[in-house]
Write a protein that holds these residues in place. Structure first.
Motif, mmCIF file in Angstrom:
data_model
loop_
_atom_site.group_PDB
_atom_site.id
_atom_site.type_symbol
_atom_site.label_atom_id
_atom_site.label_comp_id
_atom_site.label_asym_id
_atom_site.label_seq_id
_atom_site.Cartn_x
_atom_site.Cartn_y
_atom_site.Cartn_z
ATOM 1 N N PRO B 7 -16.273 25.818 -23.803
ATOM 2 C CA PRO B 7 -17.084 26.782 -23.031
ATOM 3 C C PRO B 7 -18.145 26.064 -22.215
ATOM 4 C CG PRO B 7 -17.596 26.873 -25.381
ATOM 5 C CD PRO B 7 -16.422 25.979 -25.238
ATOM 6 N N PRO B 8 -18.560 26.632 -21.087
ATOM 7 C CA PRO B 8 -19.582 25.975 -20.268
ATOM 8 C C PRO B 8 -20.945 25.943 -20.974
ATOM 9 C CG PRO B 8 -19.048 28.137 -19.404
ATOM 10 C CD PRO B 8 -18.101 27.886 -20.517
ATOM 11 N N ALA B 9 -21.848 25.140 -20.438
ATOM 12 C CA ALA B 9 -23.180 25.035 -21.039
ATOM 13 C C ALA B 9 -23.882 26.394 -20.997
ATOM 14 C CB ALA B 9 -24.017 23.989 -20.296
ATOM 15 N N LEU B 10 -23.743 27.071 -19.885
ATOM 16 C CA LEU B 10 -24.374 28.392 -19.751
ATOM 17 C C LEU B 10 -23.451 29.316 -18.976
ATOM 18 C CD1 LEU B 10 -26.920 30.233 -20.046
ATOM 19 C CD2 LEU B 10 -27.678 29.335 -17.856
ATOM 20 N N GLU B 11 -23.254 30.483 -19.497
ATOM 21 C CA GLU B 11 -22.400 31.461 -18.818
ATOM 22 C C GLU B 11 -23.115 32.810 -18.866
ATOM 23 O OE1 GLU B 11 -18.550 31.704 -20.542
ATOM 24 O OE2 GLU B 11 -17.607 32.271 -18.649
ATOM 25 N N LEU B 27 -26.870 39.503 -12.471
ATOM 26 C CA LEU B 27 -26.637 38.095 -12.102
ATOM 27 C C LEU B 27 -25.427 37.513 -12.838
ATOM 28 C CD1 LEU B 27 -27.895 35.477 -10.707
ATOM 29 C CD2 LEU B 27 -28.964 35.059 -12.909
ATOM 30 N N ASP B 28 -24.572 36.814 -12.088
ATOM 31 C CA ASP B 28 -23.473 36.027 -12.681
ATOM 32 C C ASP B 28 -23.764 34.561 -12.370
ATOM 33 O OD1 ASP B 28 -22.018 38.245 -13.557
ATOM 34 O OD2 ASP B 28 -21.166 38.531 -11.555
ATOM 35 N N LEU B 29 -23.701 33.715 -13.389
ATOM 36 C CA LEU B 29 -24.027 32.294 -13.175
ATOM 37 C C LEU B 29 -23.330 31.462 -14.241
ATOM 38 C CD1 LEU B 29 -25.935 30.149 -11.766
ATOM 39 C CD2 LEU B 29 -27.556 30.633 -13.585
ATOM 40 N N THR B 30 -22.723 30.374 -13.811
ATOM 41 C CA THR B 30 -22.096 29.457 -14.779
ATOM 42 C C THR B 30 -22.588 28.038 -14.504
ATOM 43 O OG1 THR B 30 -20.134 30.852 -14.891
ATOM 44 C CG2 THR B 30 -19.900 28.588 -15.684
ATOM 45 N N VAL B 31 -23.063 27.391 -15.544
ATOM 46 C CA VAL B 31 -23.500 25.993 -15.431
ATOM 47 C C VAL B 31 -22.595 25.168 -16.316
ATOM 48 C CG1 VAL B 31 -25.401 24.385 -15.825
ATOM 49 C CG2 VAL B 31 -25.882 26.698 -15.002
ATOM 50 N N ARG B 32 -21.991 24.121 -15.712
ATOM 51 C CA ARG B 32 -21.026 23.307 -16.465
ATOM 52 C C ARG B 32 -21.731 22.355 -17.413
ATOM 53 N NH1 ARG B 32 -18.749 21.809 -10.753
ATOM 54 N NH2 ARG B 32 -17.787 23.795 -10.185
ATOM 55 N N ARG B 33 -20.963 21.898 -18.384
ATOM 56 C CA ARG B 33 -21.516 20.931 -19.324
ATOM 57 C C ARG B 33 -21.862 19.625 -18.597
ATOM 58 N NH1 ARG B 33 -19.567 21.103 -25.048
ATOM 59 N NH2 ARG B 33 -19.216 23.307 -25.426
ATOM 60 N N GLY B 34 -23.001 19.058 -18.935
ATOM 61 C CA GLY B 34 -23.375 17.721 -18.460
ATOM 62 C C GLY B 34 -23.778 17.666 -17.004
ATOM 63 N N HIS B 66 -24.232 33.370 -22.661
ATOM 64 C CA HIS B 66 -23.602 32.486 -23.641
ATOM 65 C C HIS B 66 -24.069 31.060 -23.392
ATOM 66 C CE1 HIS B 66 -20.957 35.964 -24.215
ATOM 67 N NE2 HIS B 66 -20.695 35.435 -25.409
ATOM 68 N N VAL B 67 -24.587 30.433 -24.449
ATOM 69 C CA VAL B 67 -25.028 29.038 -24.348
ATOM 70 C C VAL B 67 -24.060 28.202 -25.186
ATOM 71 C CG1 VAL B 67 -26.913 27.440 -24.781
ATOM 72 C CG2 VAL B 67 -27.423 29.784 -24.104
ATOM 73 N N PHE B 68 -23.303 27.354 -24.528
ATOM 74 C CA PHE B 68 -22.256 26.562 -25.203
ATOM 75 C C PHE B 68 -21.404 27.478 -26.096
ATOM 76 C CE2 PHE B 68 -25.322 23.328 -24.046
ATOM 77 C CZ PHE B 68 -24.504 22.336 -23.539
ATOM 78 N N GLY B 69 -21.081 28.631 -25.585
ATOM 79 C CA GLY B 69 -20.211 29.570 -26.304
ATOM 80 C C GLY B 69 -20.940 30.477 -27.280
ATOM 81 N N VAL B 70 -22.206 30.200 -27.540
ATOM 82 C CA VAL B 70 -22.958 31.032 -28.487
ATOM 83 C C VAL B 70 -23.524 32.233 -27.734
ATOM 84 C CG1 VAL B 70 -24.960 31.127 -30.014
ATOM 85 C CG2 VAL B 70 -23.589 29.034 -29.890
ATOM 86 N N CYS B 190 -26.242 15.481 -21.640
ATOM 87 C CA CYS B 190 -27.053 16.694 -21.763
ATOM 88 C C CYS B 190 -26.938 17.522 -20.458
ATOM 89 C CB CYS B 190 -28.497 16.251 -21.995
ATOM 90 S SG CYS B 190 -29.594 17.568 -22.390
ATOM 91 N N THR B 191 -27.135 18.804 -20.578
ATOM 92 C CA THR B 191 -27.128 19.662 -19.385
ATOM 93 C C THR B 191 -28.572 20.042 -19.054
ATOM 94 O OG1 THR B 191 -25.043 20.592 -20.143
ATOM 95 C CG2 THR B 191 -26.203 21.799 -18.406
ATOM 96 N N VAL B 192 -28.913 19.978 -17.780
ATOM 97 C CA VAL B 192 -30.285 20.317 -17.370
ATOM 98 C C VAL B 192 -30.234 21.403 -16.300
ATOM 99 C CG1 VAL B 192 -32.369 19.473 -16.222
ATOM 100 C CG2 VAL B 192 -31.243 18.039 -17.928
#
Lengths: 513, 252
Positions: B7-11, B27-34, B66-70, B190-192
């Protein structure tokens, strides 16, 4: 229209700021609140008059005689008021040096800064007088109502007290500045101010205890031991007391002397205030902590971390400590009484236990505000991976531990004297502290710790409820220790009261957050 | 398992928050890992509100995070465990030293004492705070306070670091140090996610840039992708940003 930079211009500027500040502190700037505040003030004054009627009513018959006992009693009342007024004046004078809000703007402008300071020092006299009148006024009114108009002369003594106290505060603060420097003056002055406020009353009780064996100040002041040591009735030392009792010449002398002392203190020191303020603002506040560089980390549970943080923050902030621990000053007389009466008397618990219970409620209320509301890093705590209920429980535990640490030795001392009294005291302390903490929890609102002095303004209902609950628990504990069956109904009343407070609080229907 | 299947870092989907007006509007936003993700937008666009909802500082009205799938709305504690938050106003305790502050933060995040101490001492050195590590924070400059706050966000080794205007008011040296620490974290996986009004920094540091306006994501991509979207091949980010915001205002 006054010229910019003149005393009149500064006076207008300062009056406008002060008025808006008072308005804001009272919450009157919020829509629809002004009427409520006026009603609350009217109720406050009515209650104060009622209290004053019962407290000073019996003394209203006192008149201006050459009676040393009367002069001693009135003078003691004056010194008691003066200690509170001096405390307030010291706080205000210290703020004059250290409040940076607009000082740098004004000091960097081409106006003569001593005009501003002269206005501010005059403002201190005004504000101290007004605050004193709010408290003392009802007592003067009731004395005049019951005893005659000659008591109204006491109104003239209030500004005299304010001028003398401000002069002493200026001299003390400036002396501290010169002796210990700007870095330490703020702290020392604030602690001195906090202690001065209660010291005379406590000292008088201690003296009464050791000379007459009771906590009664009146008995002590009227005792032969005191009357034999004071000057005779013609002494100038009684001028302020004579002024209070309606001697117009004495009143004029007291007013004149206070004015001269105030003007001298201000004239000699105000020109240097700008330099002191600049010194205060350019002093670095950070200091190297007395922490061992080699100390290992003590990372424990969330509760332990929060508890340790709260204790460290309180212990390292002497101002906060002095403010929150002021109640403990009032524990000195009962503690001394316990020690004094241990081998002498058997009825002492009835006096001591309610004082302990009352003080526990007040202390817990202050600490609960600091831990629940006074959070300087709310984002940090809220982003921690801890459930809100666990977080709140940890904070409440921190309050409980602090209260237990303070009161456990006193309860243990009481246990040596009477086991049942110690048990009742412990129960009363727990109930009082829990009630005060619960009220702070129900009325919680985020604030910075530095706003501790203003915590009462966020909800006056909460403040009054906290005080009422502490008083009721103290009454219940006192009755229980005396073996009086009325203790049970009093406990019932305070529980019903707490349920009503809970129902009226904003916490109703709000999740822990 | 490749990163594509993780899962992405943030979804974020349909995230909505209303105060007296709509602050974040589905809002829809996806931030990839790393990745180093720069979130830009004019004042009042909804950047801070969005990030505060992700960090658990605000409750969303609608939508999912969702943060890393959580699922951060259902299991806040688990989500917070892997997130570090730094706001524009460094909130630290005046009467604690930097090391004591880090000790406290480590306690909140349940970091083992030995690990916490090693990390804390390393961060103090990394951020140039050794000379004040035993001094109360009350006399610290804004830059020093911000560095202490950043150390607090890093001491529990988060997988996702969220920074809201972290460079505001910092001097050049402090800003450079903070940027270098963040870039190093991203290099280590890490994802920033960071908001800033300093567009040169966003242009230089961001792997991808998202532009938010009126509570919605109105443009997203690498610098080159944004240039293509706006149709200005050699424009700097400042010109692109202004053009995107203007286009959005015209559409609205």
């Amino acid at each position: 229209m006054s010229t910019p930079g003149s005393i009149g211009w500064f006076l207008r500027h300062e009056t406008r700021l002060a008025w808006r500040d008072v308005f804001s502190v009272m919450g009157a700037d919020r829509p629809g609140r002004l009427r409520g505040i006026l009603i609350a003030v009217a109720i406050f004054l009515a209650v104060m008059h009622l209290v004053a009627h019962f407290v000073v009513g019996p003394l209203a018959g006192l008149a201006l005689h050459n009676d040393v006992a009367t002069l001693v009693g009135v003078s003691a009342g004056l010194v008691l008021s003066a200690s509170a007024v001096l405390s307030q004046a010291m706080e205000s004078v210290t703020r004059t040096f250290y409040t940076r809000s607009d000082l740098e703007l004004i000091l960097s402008s081409p106006v003569r800064a001593q005009r501003l300071f002269a206005v501010r020092v005059g403002g201190i006299v005004m504000s101290v007088s007004l605050m004193s009148l709010l408290i003392i006024g009802p007592f003067i009114n009731m004395l005049a109502w019951n005893g005659g108009v000659h008591w109204l002369a006491a109104y003239g003594v209030v500004p005299a007290l304010a001028m003398a106290a401000t002069a002493v505060a200026i001299l003390l603060t400036v002396a501290l500045f010169r002796v210990i420097g700007p870095k330490r003056t703020r702290l020392v002055a604030q602690i001195v101010a906090a202690i001065v406020g209660g010291l005379f009353a406590v000292g008088l009780q201690m003296a009464a205890l050791f000379s007459t064996g009771t906590l009664s100040r009146l008995a002590y002041l009227g005792s032969d031991a005191v009357l034999a040591r004071v000057p005779d009735a013609q002494s100038l030392a009684w001028l302020p007391a004579r002024a209070v009792l309606g001697d117009s010449v004495a009143l004029l002398v007291v007013l004149g002397l206070s004015l001269v002392v105030f003007i001298l203190a201000a004239a000699l020191n105000v020109p240097r205030f700008a330099a002191y303020a600049l010194a205060a603002s350019s002093t670095p506040q950070g200091r190297v902590a007395p922490v061992h560089a080699t100390r290992r980390f003590q990372v424990g549970s969330v509760s332990a971390s929060l508890r340790r943080k709260e204790v460290l923050l309180i212990l390292r902030d002497p101002w906060l400590l002095s403010q929150s621990m002021m109640q403990l000053l009032y524990l000195l007389p009962p503690a001394a009484m316990l020690w004094h009466s241990y081998a002498l008397d058997a009825g002492v618990a009835v006096v001591v236990v309610p004082v302990l219970v009352m003080a526990a409620g007040q202390l817990a209320g202050g600490l609960a505000w600091l831990t629940i509301c006074g959070e300087d890093a709310p984002d940090l705590v809220l982003t921690a991976p801890v459930g809100p209920q666990r977080l709140m429980r940890s904070k409440l535990e921190a309050v409980g531990v602090c209260v237990a640490v303070v009161f456990a030795p006193l309860v243990a001392g009481l246990a040596f004297y009477s086991a049942s009294a110690a048990v009742l005291a412990a129960a009363g302390i727990a109930a009082s502290a829990a009630s005060a903490t619960a009220i702070q929890f129900w009325f919680r609102a985020q604030a910075r710790r530095s706003q501790f002095r203003r915590r009462h303004t966020s909800s006056r209902f909460a403040t009054l409820s906290e005080a009422f609950a502490s008083i009721m628990w103290a009454a219940a504990a006192g009755l229980a220790v005396a073996g009086n069956g009325l203790a049970a109904p009093v406990v019932g009343i305070v529980l019903v009261f707490l349920a009503i407070v809970r129902a009226w609080s904003p916490a109703r229907g709000r999740a822990v957050a | 398992m490749g990163t594509e299947t993780l899962p992405p870092a943030l979804e974020i989907h349909g995230l909505t928050k209303r105060f007296d007006r709509l602050a974040v509007a589905g809002l829809d936003l996806t931030v990839r890992r790393g990745e180093f993700y720069m979130l830009l937008g004019p004042n009042g666009a909804g950047k801070t509100t969005t990030l505060r909802m992700v960090s658990g500082l605000l409750q969303a009205d609608e939508g999912s995070i969702h943060v890393f799938g959580v699922d951060a709305r259902r299991d806040q504690v688990a989500a917070k465990q892997i997130v570090g938050w730094v706001s524009d106003e460094p909130m630290i305790y005046d009467k604690l030293t930097p090391l004591e502050y880090l000790e406290f933060v480590a306690g909140l995040w349940g970091v083992a004492p030995d690990v916490a101490e090693t990390r804390a001492r390393a961060l103090v050195v990394l951020l140039g705070l050794e000379h004040v590590q035993h001094a109360h924070c009350e006399g610290f400059s804004r830059g020093m306070r911000q560095k202490v706050a950043l150390a607090g966000a890093l001491v529990h080794d988060p997988q996702l670091i969220i920074l809201d205007e972290p460079l505001t008011g910092l001097d050049a040296g402090s800003a450079r140090l903070v940027k270098s620490v963040l870039a190093d974290r991203v290099r280590r996986g890490c994802t920033v996610i960071m908001t800033t009004h300093i567009l040169e920094i966003a242009e230089r540091m961001g792997d991808r840039i998202g532009v938010i306006s009126g509570g919605r994501l109105v443009a997203e991509g690498t610098l080159q992708e944004l240039r293509e979207r706006v149709g200005r091949g050699d424009s700097c980010l400042e010109e692109l940003f202004l053009a995107i915001v203007e286009q959005d205002a015209n559409v609205a």
